[in-house]
Design a protein around this motif. Structure first.
Motif, PDB file in Angstrom:
ATOM      1  N   TRP A 774       6.148   4.953  -1.718  1.00 17.64           N
ATOM      2  CA  TRP A 774       4.849   4.890  -1.053  1.00 17.64           C
ATOM      3  C   TRP A 774       4.165   6.254  -0.995  1.00 17.64           C
ATOM      4  N   LEU A 775       4.948   7.274  -0.725  1.00 13.43           N
ATOM      5  CA  LEU A 775       4.349   8.612  -0.601  1.00 13.43           C
ATOM      6  C   LEU A 775       3.841   9.126  -1.946  1.00 13.43           C
ATOM      7  N   GLU A 776       4.429   8.692  -3.042  1.00 13.15           N
ATOM      8  CA  GLU A 776       3.883   9.051  -4.345  1.00 13.15           C
ATOM      9  C   GLU A 776       2.488   8.474  -4.522  1.00 13.15           C
ATOM     10  N   LEU A 777       2.271   7.271  -3.960  1.00 14.00           N
ATOM     11  CA  LEU A 777       0.936   6.676  -4.002  1.00 14.00           C
ATOM     12  C   LEU A 777      -0.024   7.446  -3.099  1.00 14.00           C
ATOM     13  N   GLU A 778       0.464   7.879  -1.942  1.00 17.35           N
ATOM     14  CA  GLU A 778      -0.389   8.648  -1.023  1.00 17.35           C
ATOM     15  C   GLU A 778      -0.850   9.954  -1.657  1.00 17.35           C
ATOM     16  N   PHE A 858      -5.363  -2.669   4.355  1.00  9.18           N
ATOM     17  CA  PHE A 858      -3.942  -2.999   4.425  1.00  9.18           C
ATOM     18  C   PHE A 858      -3.194  -2.005   3.541  1.00  9.18           C
ATOM     19  N   ALA A 859      -2.028  -1.604   3.976  1.00  5.62           N
ATOM     20  CA  ALA A 859      -1.151  -0.761   3.161  1.00  5.62           C
ATOM     21  C   ALA A 859       0.081  -1.577   2.814  1.00  5.62           C
ATOM     22  N   GLU A 860       0.111  -2.110   1.602  1.00  7.69           N
ATOM     23  CA  GLU A 860       1.219  -2.954   1.171  1.00  7.69           C
ATOM     24  C   GLU A 860       2.361  -2.053   0.708  1.00  7.69           C
ATOM     25  N   VAL A 861       3.334  -1.881   1.590  1.00  3.69           N
ATOM     26  CA  VAL A 861       4.485  -1.032   1.286  1.00  3.69           C
ATOM     27  C   VAL A 861       5.619  -1.952   0.862  1.00  3.69           C
ATOM     28  N   ALA A 865       5.651  -3.628  -5.513  1.00  5.82           N
ATOM     29  CA  ALA A 865       4.287  -3.166  -5.807  1.00  5.82           C
ATOM     30  C   ALA A 865       3.657  -2.648  -4.526  1.00  5.82           C
ATOM     31  N   SER A 866       3.392  -1.334  -4.475  1.00  6.23           N
ATOM     32  CA  SER A 866       2.750  -0.718  -3.317  1.00  6.23           C
ATOM     33  C   SER A 866       1.298  -0.425  -3.649  1.00  6.23           C
ATOM     34  N   PRO A 876     -15.437   4.753  -1.727  1.00  8.46           N
ATOM     35  CA  PRO A 876     -14.037   4.348  -1.532  1.00  8.46           C
ATOM     36  C   PRO A 876     -13.145   5.564  -1.296  1.00  8.46           C
ATOM     37  N   PRO A 877     -12.308   5.542  -0.274  1.00  9.24           N
ATOM     38  CA  PRO A 877     -11.418   6.669  -0.001  1.00  9.24           C
ATOM     39  C   PRO A 877     -10.213   6.732  -0.932  1.00  9.24           C
ATOM     40  N   CYS A 878      -9.897   5.637  -1.625  1.00 10.90           N
ATOM     41  CA  CYS A 878      -8.797   5.624  -2.593  1.00 10.90           C
ATOM     42  C   CYS A 878      -8.870   4.336  -3.379  1.00 10.90           C
ATOM     43  N   ASP A 879      -8.033   4.245  -4.399  1.00  9.10           N
ATOM     44  CA  ASP A 879      -7.989   3.027  -5.206  1.00  9.10           C
ATOM     45  C   ASP A 879      -7.540   1.845  -4.350  1.00  9.10           C
ATOM     46  N   GLY A 880      -8.154   0.672  -4.587  1.00 10.95           N
ATOM     47  CA  GLY A 880      -7.801  -0.537  -3.861  1.00 10.95           C
ATOM     48  C   GLY A 880      -8.726  -0.832  -2.695  1.00 10.95           C
ATOM     49  N   ILE A 881      -9.563   0.124  -2.321  1.00  7.88           N
ATOM     50  CA  ILE A 881     -10.522  -0.075  -1.228  1.00  7.88           C
ATOM     51  C   ILE A 881     -11.911  -0.097  -1.849  1.00  7.88           C
TER      52      ILE A 881
END
Length: 955
Positions: A774-778, A858-861, A865-866, A876-881
């Motif tokens: 998850w932190l790699e995604l962050e 939502f944060a799908e951890v 698939a995260s 958008p603040p990041c991908d997926g939003i």
């Protein structure tokens, strides 16, 4: 009621006292009943009981009479079948070569049957004929030699050996040696009724003790026979029940026989379906349990009687742990005193124990928690909160709370269930010797049960009274095992008692009924006006051969032993089938067309019988039969038996000022109201909670809490993206490991005995890998700061007080806020749309917080698939939003309008809750997933009454 046996052909023999023998007790009883009815109809005031006996009973009579004349004629002591079975089990257990490969109890039953068959066919394991068929390594022969040696050493004998002794005692040489001119118990003549076969030993015995033998020849009654094809066993049972009911309605004096070859396996289903038609009060939980309005020839195991089953369970708790599945049976059993007066306290005790998450409890643990339970107001179960005080190290042993005996005594006065506490304490403190004889153990069990108040403080019904009486008799017989097993431990004594209770057959003492449900052998020799035999398919009738596996198959075939050859089974079934046809005026055969997707055909024994459909069965007009799709359910039948009134329960009393301060809940309250208003009423106002069940490992809720807490611990030390990126790989690994260890420590309280060091190491690895991914995604996001984790907000919505908690709040580069809700499973943005929001937590916080919120996600951890999945105002603040304007779902086009839309929907839900709006109206098919409230809302029963089509839970 008409007689089930025609005594006219043998009436002179019965009157003159001639011997009449039957293969079973049921047929003998029916002959006696018919004779008594005949004498009563002739206005005879008194008469001698005719000499009608089952063959086994008459053999015992001969033995007792000979013993009275001269005890030396029979020097050995007869052991019963249960003692014999125990002896066989001991023989097999001591066989060191075979016992590890066999289940002693099952092998003992086979050995007992094989040995009795050998004796009845007058064979021995060392005879020339047996040895010519036996294998070189004959284990059964070794068992027989050991068994016979033990019997000789103790002067024991079994039933076939008794018959051999009686034959010897009747021989001329024996009579001469005893200076007796003739056998005093020898009969001049005997009539055999309904014997399908006669083993050589029985035939020799009859030849010795009867000067002449004749067979009863019944009069043929059959007027009509037909057969019927059904879909399966269930339909056969249902149709036979409807047919029997209709026959009794049209011809009240009829006698009906229902023959079921597999009655032993289908008994519970048969009794349920027949009671459904013949006893409408059977399904009323308030009604007293009564005997069925029909007779079933096969009884049930005495162990299946609830009052006896509970007694053995209760005694077993002195030695064994209490499984979580048995907890309700212990706390709410009607066979233990105090249930009515302590129901609330025992309910709270169950909640308390289930919240521990354990699958088993020691008796002392239950006593401790029962003593701690005081008359404080019941607090509803609250979800696990991640904010906890200091927890022990992950691999540190957690000691359970302890309470001194003095404290227990003080707390007992305040206990919510003091009588239960007293009972369990008495059970736990009961003393017993290390070893004792079975007879003395039975006295100990009875004494302890009496001290515990069994069978409870309510009046037992008729069936329970009979079951308790039979169990008392069984306990008295335990002393008969003393010389077979010697001194044994309490665990062994309870095991023996349970085995004997399971083997004991309970047959309620009921009045004779016009409707008899019988097995094939029990029906032989009886006569009916109407007969239905089901299960007459080619795979069941005749039965397939099943020779005893311990005897040489070639020997069994040569001597025509039971179940040895297909020809023997065919002839046996043919004779029974013909006797059924001859013994009833109207006969219906039925068979299933399918079993487990296998197509079946009618038995060859009934293919010549004319086939009819269900609407043309004899003595059954078509208007009384309905198609399978139109068959009434038990609920509809009960509805038709009385006037039903439907009451609108969709509006509850509104929440008043006194109740409002006691309402607890946050976003879950609004979520419950959205998913189903009744759920919110039940959970948040009635404090309804499903019973918690233990998991094999950590439950999904436990793992979800551990994930939330691990992320909280991590971001409390790592406050921004820049700090995250500054960590070296080693520092990041250490910080993740530390966060995971702290998080998992919160679950140590629920640790099971088997959850040792290795288990927690694996859980730490799993959670660490999840956080690492998850932190790699962050790290791929634009710059942000974590300004709050697990942030609480006490507020109100439309007058409804709420306590909210948000998993995480990030401050973005433009100083606006991103609200994050962690999810370990898949989530959908459509859950934020519509008037009833499925996931209202983030919209609630966005509406009620005073901070500038520009995005929700939502944060799908999840290890598979995260990702982030959310909505934002503009950038958008990041991908997926995605910006709300680009959404294809039913959202307002602009962010302020969306906030207003949410506010209106959420306030409407809050207002409906306060007003008492609580219909059973689920949002969609999955609204009740994981809720376990179906037993309370009964939504899936609504279709039974034609009020509403149920939603498909599998969609």
């Amino acid at each position: 009621m008409n007689n089930l046996f025609d005594i006219q052909p043998i009436l002179p023999a019965l009157t003159s006292g001639q011997l009449v023998l039957t293969p079973n007790r049921r047929l003998a009883a029916k002959i006696l009943d018919a004779y008594n009815n005949h004498q009563a109809q002739q206005s005879v005031r008194s008469w001698n009981t005719p000499n009608v006996y089952p063959l086994e009973a008459w053999i015992h009579n001969c033995w007792e009479e000979l013993q009275d004349i001269n005890p030396l004629l029979v020097p050995r002591r007869l052991i019963d079948s249960r003692q014999e079975l125990l002896l066989w089990e001991q023989v097999i257990t001591k066989d060191q070569e075979s016992s590890p490969l066999l289940k002693p109890s099952g092998a003992a039953s086979q050995a007992q049957s094989a040995y009795r068959t050998l004796c009845l066919w007058r064979q021995q394991v060392n005879s020339e004929q047996y040895l010519s068929h036996a294998l070189d390594a004959d284990v059964f022969a070794q068992w027989v030699n050991t068994f016979e040696t033990l019997c000789e050493q103790h002067d024991w004998m079994i039933q076939p050996q008794l018959i051999e002794l009686l034959i010897t005692a009747c021989s001329p040489s024996t009579l001469d040696s005893q200076r007796i001119s003739h056998c005093p118990v020898k009969q001049s003549a005997a009539i055999l009724v309904a014997f399908q076969e006669m083993p050589p030993l029985h035939q020799q015995f009859l030849d010795c003790y009867c000067q002449s033998i004749s067979h009863y020849q019944p009069v043929t009654l059959n007027l009509l026979k037909t057969r019927l094809s059904c879909n399966d066993n269930d339909q056969e049972i249902a149709l036979s029940a409807q047919w029997a009911r209709q026959v009794l309605l049209q011809a009240p004096g009829s006698t009906i026989g229902i023959i079921i070859p597999e009655l032993q396996n289908l008994r519970a289903k048969v009794e349920h379906d027949y009671r459904q038609l013949f006893d409408l009060g059977y399904f009323d939980p308030q009604a007293e349990i009564k005997e069925p309005p029909f007779n079933i020839s096969i009884g049930t195991s005495l162990l299946d009687a609830p009052v006896i089953h509970f007694a053995l369970k209760l005694l077993g708790y002195r030695l064994n742990t209490i499984d979580i599945g048995d907890l309700g049976g212990l706390l709410y059993s009607p066979f233990m005193p105090g249930l009515a007066s302590e129901l609330d306290g025992r309910t709270q005790l169950e909640y308390r124990l289930r919240r521990l998450g354990k699958s088993q409890f020691k008796l002392k643990e239950v006593i401790d928690h029962c003593a701690r339970l005081t008359h404080q107001p019941h607090q509803p179960h609250q979800p696990h909160q991640p904010h906890q005080p200091h927890q022990p190290s992950l691999f540190e042993t957690v000691e359970p709370e302890t309470t001194t005996s003095e404290e227990l005594c003080k707390q007992a006065e305040l206990s919510g269930c003091p009588l239960l506490l007293q009972i369990l304490t008495t059970l736990n403190s009961s003393r017993y010797p290390s070893k004792n004889h079975p007879g003395l153990w039975s006295h100990w069990c009875l004494s302890l049960l009496e001290q515990l108040g069994w069978p409870g403080d309510r009046v037992t019904n008729t069936l329970e009274y009979q079951q308790i009486g039979q169990w008392y008799e069984l306990l008295k017989k335990q002393a008969s095992f003393d010389e077979f097993v010697g001194e044994i431990t309490l665990q062994e004594a309870l095991s023996l008692l349970r085995k004997e209770t399971q083997a004991a057959v309970f047959q309620p003492k009921t009045a004779d009924s016009s409707l008899q449900i019988l097995g094939p052998l029990e029906a032989s020799g009886l006569q009916f006006s109407h007969l239905w035999m089901m299960g007459v398919s080619d795979d069941c009738w005749p039965p397939a051969p099943s020779p005893n596996p311990l005897l040489p198959v070639s020997l069994q075939r040569q001597l025509q032993m039971p179940h040895a050859t297909p020809e023997r089974e065919l002839n046996f079934a043919k004779d029974l089938t013909n006797s059924y046809i001859d013994g009833a005026e109207i006969v219906v055969f039925s068979h299933s067309s399918y079993r487990d997707d296998q197509q079946l055909r009618p038995s060859a024994l009934i293919t010549s019988v004319e086939e009819r459909d269900v609407d043309h069965l004899p003595i059954t007009p078509s208007q009384y039969f309905v198609s399978e799709s139109q068959q009434l359910t038990s609920a509809q039948m009960q509805m038709g038996s009385c006037d039903m009134e439907f009451i609108d329960c969709s509006i509850a009393p509104a929440v008043d000022a006194d109740e409002l301060p006691h309402i607890r809940g946050g976003s879950s309250l609004i979520k419950n109201q959205a998913l189903c208003p009744f759920s919110a009423f039940a959970v948040n106002r009635l404090n309804a909670r499903p019973l918690e069940s233990p998991q094999l490992g950590l439950s999904p809720a436990d793992r979800g809490n551990a994930l939330h807490l691990a992320l909280e611990k991590f971001w409390n030390k790592t406050r921004s993206l820049s700090e995250l990126k500054e960590l070296t790989a080693k520092d990041l690994e250490d910080r993740i490991g530390e966060s995971c260890e702290l998080a998992l420590n919160t679950l140590r309280i629920k640790a099971k005995p088997w959850m040792g060091t290795r288990f927690w190491q694996l859980e730490t690895q799993r959670l660490s890998a999840l956080l690492q991914q998850w932190l790699e995604l962050e790290k791929q996001r634009p710059d942000f700061k974590v300004i709050a984790t697990e942030q609480e907000l006490n507020t109100e919505l439309a007058g409804l007080p709420l306590k909210l908690r948000i998993d995480r709040i990030d401050q973005l580069q433009d100083l606006s806020m991103l609200l994050i809700d962690y999810k370990s499973s898949k989530s959908q943005l459509k859950n934020w749309s519509g008037q009833r929001l499925r996931e209202p937590q983030l919209p609630l916080y966005a509406v009620l917080t005073r901070k500038t919120v520009s995005a929700l996600s939502f944060a799908e951890v999840n290890i598979s698939a995260s990702s982030f999945k959310g909505l934002c105002q503009q950038q958008p603040p990041c991908d997926g939003i995605f910006p709300v304007a680009q959404s294809k779902l039913d959202f307002a086009p602009q962010w302020p309008e969306l906030i207003t839309q949410w506010q209106q929907s959420l306030e409407q839900l809050a207002t409906q809750f306060l007003q008492g709006h609580c219909p059973v109206s689920p949002l969609d098919n999955s609204a009740y997933a994981y809720s376990d409230l179906e037993a309370l809302n009964r939504f899936y029963e609504i279709d039974l009454y034609g009020q509403q089509e149920p939603l498909n839970r599998d969609d």
